[in-house]
Enzyme design. Structure first.
Site, PDB file in Angstrom:
ATOM      1  N   GLY A   1       0.859  -1.333  -0.174  1.00  0.00           N
ATOM      2  CA  GLY A   1      -0.004   0.276  -0.006  1.00  0.00           C
ATOM      3  C   GLY A   1       1.042   1.201   0.035  1.00  0.00           C
ATOM      4  O   GLY A   1       0.303   2.205  -0.189  1.00  0.00           O
TER       5      GLY A   1
ATOM      6  N   ASP B   1      -3.919   2.287  11.550  1.00  0.00           N
ATOM      7  CA  ASP B   1      -5.735   2.467  11.398  1.00  0.00           C
ATOM      8  C   ASP B   1      -5.947   1.367  12.909  1.00  0.00           C
ATOM      9  O   ASP B   1      -5.867   2.738  14.043  1.00  0.00           O
ATOM     10  CB  ASP B   1      -5.966   1.364  10.456  1.00  0.00           C
ATOM     11  CG  ASP B   1      -7.341   0.711  10.615  1.00  0.00           C
ATOM     12  OD1 ASP B   1      -7.663   1.987  10.951  1.00  0.00           O
ATOM     13  OD2 ASP B   1      -8.064  -0.408  10.195  1.00  0.00           O
TER      14      ASP B   1
HETATM   15  P1  5GP Z   1      -3.511  -1.800  11.340  1.00  0.00           P
HETATM   16  O1  5GP Z   1      -2.444  -2.619  11.810  1.00  0.00           O
HETATM   17  O2  5GP Z   1      -3.474   0.003  11.821  1.00  0.00           O
HETATM   18  O3  5GP Z   1      -4.999  -1.243  11.908  1.00  0.00           O
HETATM   19  O4  5GP Z   1      -3.503  -1.550   9.740  1.00  0.00           O
HETATM   20  C1  5GP Z   1      -2.954  -1.138   9.015  1.00  0.00           C
HETATM   21  C2  5GP Z   1      -3.242  -2.274   7.609  1.00  0.00           C
HETATM   22  O5  5GP Z   1      -5.032  -2.029   7.270  1.00  0.00           O
HETATM   23  C3  5GP Z   1      -2.986  -0.899   6.258  1.00  0.00           C
HETATM   24  O6  5GP Z   1      -1.769  -0.608   6.094  1.00  0.00           O
HETATM   25  C4  5GP Z   1      -4.222  -1.430   5.507  1.00  0.00           C
HETATM   26  O7  5GP Z   1      -3.625  -2.829   4.930  1.00  0.00           O
HETATM   27  C5  5GP Z   1      -4.897  -1.749   5.929  1.00  0.00           C
HETATM   28  N1  5GP Z   1      -6.429  -0.582   6.374  1.00  0.00           N
HETATM   29  C6  5GP Z   1      -6.497  -0.175   7.496  1.00  0.00           C
HETATM   30  N2  5GP Z   1      -7.567   0.560   6.469  1.00  0.00           N
HETATM   31  C7  5GP Z   1      -8.156   0.785   5.724  1.00  0.00           C
HETATM   32  C8  5GP Z   1      -8.740   1.381   4.626  1.00  0.00           C
HETATM   33  O8  5GP Z   1      -9.962   2.391   4.850  1.00  0.00           O
HETATM   34  N3  5GP Z   1      -8.599   0.980   3.223  1.00  0.00           N
HETATM   35  C9  5GP Z   1      -7.789   0.097   2.861  1.00  0.00           C
HETATM   36  N4  5GP Z   1      -7.287  -0.463   1.768  1.00  0.00           N
HETATM   37  N5  5GP Z   1      -6.649  -0.376   3.820  1.00  0.00           N
HETATM   38  C10 5GP Z   1      -7.591  -0.289   4.685  1.00  0.00           C
END
Ligand code: 5GP
Length: 183
Positions: free
Chosen positions: A41, A110
């Site tokens: 991403g 996130d």
């Molecule tokens: P975390 O570990 O902080 O929850 O998530 C990070 C990862 O979740 C990001 O690198 C991404 O791959 C995915 N992610 C979280 N929110 C989104 C979103 O709104 N759209 C997309 N496409 N991926 C997301």
């Protein structure tokens, strides 16, 4: 999928990414840095950000995936999905980070689970400094107390695609960041 709505336009992204590059240039004046992009991403963000940084820089990439069966993208969008928090490394960095200035480049912060895990992995490489650059941040979703050092935009709890972010591997090449409706 037809009804994608633009949340952040390509012009807004370009302006903010250039500001972030200038900030990094200021903070590391006279030093060199390693950008570590989180696959896949962050690829587009990293390539734009790096071109606004006026310092000696090298690139590396790291890969992660979550344990547990992710539901289909449709179901994930409708009902959400909370991983167990267990993240595994699918690709480590290629070069030594020891005593280097490392900036992890991520598309979106996130829950914070991925970057908390990656911080631990990268700290084991004993860098001189370790910073986080995230294009997007959804603070309302945070499960672990982690903040980005360079954050592009804080956004509400919406599922977004474009500028590197995917939905079932699609839409990474959209130039704007768009919201996928939850239906
Ligand atoms: P975390 O570990 O902080 O929850 O998530 C990070 C990862 O979740 C990001 O690198 C991404 O791959 C995915 N992610 C979280 N929110 C989104 C979103 O709104 N759209 C997309 N496409 N991926 C997301």
């Amino acid at each position: 999928m037809t009804d994608l709505k633009v949340l952040i336009s390509r012009e807004e992204i370009a302006k903010r990414v250039s500001e972030m590059g200038a900030e990094i240039t200021r903070d590391f004046k006279g030093q060199s840095i390693i950008f570590v992009g989180v696959l896949k991403g962050a690829a587009i963000f990293l390539s734009d950000l790096a071109r606004h940084v006026r310092l000696d820089a090298t690139f590396d990439f790291i890969g992660v995936s979550s344990y547990g069966n992710r539901p289909s993208p449709q179901k994930e969008l409708k009902d959400g999905w909370d991983s167990t928090g267990e993240v595994k490394l699918t690709k480590d960095v290629d070069q030594s980070m020891q005593d280097k200035n490392v900036i992890v480049v991520e598309d979106i912060l996130d829950t914070g689970l991925t970057l908390t895990y990656l911080r631990k992995v990268l700290l084991a490489h004993q860098p001189r400094t370790l910073r986080i650059a995230a294009l997007l941040d959804k603070p309302s979703r945070r499960k672990l107390p982690l903040e980005g050092d360079y954050v592009g935009f804080k956004i509400p709890d919406e599922f977004v695609v474009g500028y590197g972010l995917d939905y079932a591997e699609k839409y990474r090449n959209l130039p704007d960041i768009c919201v996928v409706p939850r239906q």
